[in-house]
Design a protein around this motif. Sequence first.
Motif: not given
Length: 123
Positions: A73-95
């Motif tokens: 919250n101090a940086k006004n930022t949200v993260y998404l750490q994605m590990n062990t990615l798979r082909p089915e994770d392919t997409a446009v990601y929106y926050c």
Amino acid sequence: VQLQACGGGLVQTGDSLRLTCSASGRTFSRYAMGWFRQAPGKERDFVAAVTRGTTSTYYADSVKGRFTISRDNAKNTVYLQMNTLRPEDTAVYYCAANGGGMHLTLMSTYNYWGQGTLVTVSS
């Protein structure tokens, strides 16, 4: 609230990526934040969400144990750490930002959306 997502790219199966969503404005901490994704030819789906005070996080079953959402919250930022990615994770990601703080898995409850960042996972 204006949101800008970045960090997408082309990776191989098993790799990791961290997406970042930066928010403008002083009221970032008042919003629950979520990540959604849209694969080619498919609807936009919920991925993960974090409450205003970071006390709770929620994940789609398909990413549970592999993805982690967090916020600073101090940086006004949200993260998404994605590990062990798979082909089915392919997409446009929106926050997105949810002012009501409820029903965080539903797209309709989010008030503001970023422009999306493309993640491509090759097999």
